[in-house]
Design an enzyme around this catalytic site. Sequence first.
Site, PDB file in Angstrom:
ATOM      1  CG  LEU A 160      -2.055  -1.019   1.683  1.00  0.00           C
ATOM      2  CD1 LEU A 160      -2.661  -0.812   2.822  1.00  0.00           C
ATOM      3  CD2 LEU A 160      -3.298  -0.466   0.427  1.00  0.00           C
ATOM      4  CB  ALA A 161       4.457   1.698   1.432  1.00  0.00           C
ATOM      5  CE1 TYR A 214      -1.530   7.888  -6.405  1.00  0.00           C
ATOM      6  CE2 TYR A 214      -3.479   7.448  -7.547  1.00  0.00           C
ATOM      7  CZ  TYR A 214      -2.826   7.265  -6.492  1.00  0.00           C
ATOM      8  OH  TYR A 214      -3.518   6.593  -5.378  1.00  0.00           O
TER       9      TYR A 214
END
Length: 321
Positions: free
Chosen positions: A80-81, A148
């Site tokens: 998840l990081a 992103y």
Amino acid sequence: MTQTFLVTGAAGFIGSHSVEWLLARNQRVVGVDNLRTGRLENLEVARSSRAFEWVLADACDEAVMRALFEQHRFAGVLHLAALVSVPESFREPALNYRLNLAAADCIARLCLEFKCKRLVFASSAAVYGTYATLPNQESAIPQPQSPYAAAKLAAEVMLLGYAASYALEAVCLRYFNVYGPRQDPSSPYSGVLSIFTDRFQGGLPAIVYGDGEQTRDFISVRDVARANGEALIQTHAMADCYNVCTGCGISLNQVLTVYRGLFPDAPPDEYTTARIGDIRHSRGNPEKLRNILGFSAQIPFKQGLHELVLGERAANSEIRA
Ligand SMILES: NC(=O)c1ccc[n+]([C@@H]2O[C@H](COP(=O)([O-])OP(=O)(O)OC[C@H]3O[C@@H](n4cnc5c(N)ncnc54)[C@H](O)[C@@H]3O)[C@@H](O)[C@H]2O)c1
């Protein structure tokens, strides 16, 4: 059977709930976080468990991560990081590359080296872009519109390439709008519901950009934690991309009606001009994950919002009353 799982980004919003889900099912968890955006307070419950090990580290630090893989021989990894802010990814593309793509590559190669078969990766509905047909379907051609989203998509492609080449079961979960307790409202780009909650609790009006008829597929963090946990634990092969969503679009005006019940004395909402680039409608198709994992979101929106506003325990008794 008790196994040991690695969760990166464990001190974050989704990470801390996912860790608790695993611990509640008698699994052991090693939680890694560098506290870039996460908070140690999120792990208060987890850290009281002997089945949890807390590691302050950077998931991109291959030497540190290799030592953890060597020591624990993980049954699965939940990665998840990430750099989670879309505007920050515009400002810091090199950092976005490192945290959102290179980190996933590092973790995936360590999984291969230490024969950890299952890697669950936190992707995003952002990969679909603004113009995708609704509901978003995994088979649609992705159109990322930010560094992103591009890095999330690139990581998906890379992991599925590894899955096709080696014995790695990469499960890429495309989360839609996740909300719930522990989401940090301090960033103006945080989830809209945590920002609304923060404003109502401070006696301030909600600010709505546009007419409030824009819709989102809001999913409770507790449902997302369950999807993550099931994706880690299920034994049948499932390397692919999956939406994690409810399949329902809720407008901001509908959201504000629920808030009115919780904050009857709040000042009137303020409407201002729409923000350039804001997506008008977002909604996913949940069928693929339902078919493979039997997963469907269970927390009704009203209950989820009560949990966010009142805290988990208070909301449960409130809903039952
Ligand atoms: N919240 C949402 O609605 C949403 C939607 C789509 C995708 N996601 C994805 O879900 C994941 C979790 O997001 P979140 O909402 O819980 O955000 P969050 O900021 O609360 O969690 C991310 C965690 O990762 C940690 N971290 C960042 N870089 C790290 C590194 N190099 N090494 C170790 N730890 C690091 C942060 O400190 C933080 O605790 C992210 O990958 C995010 O992109 C979230």
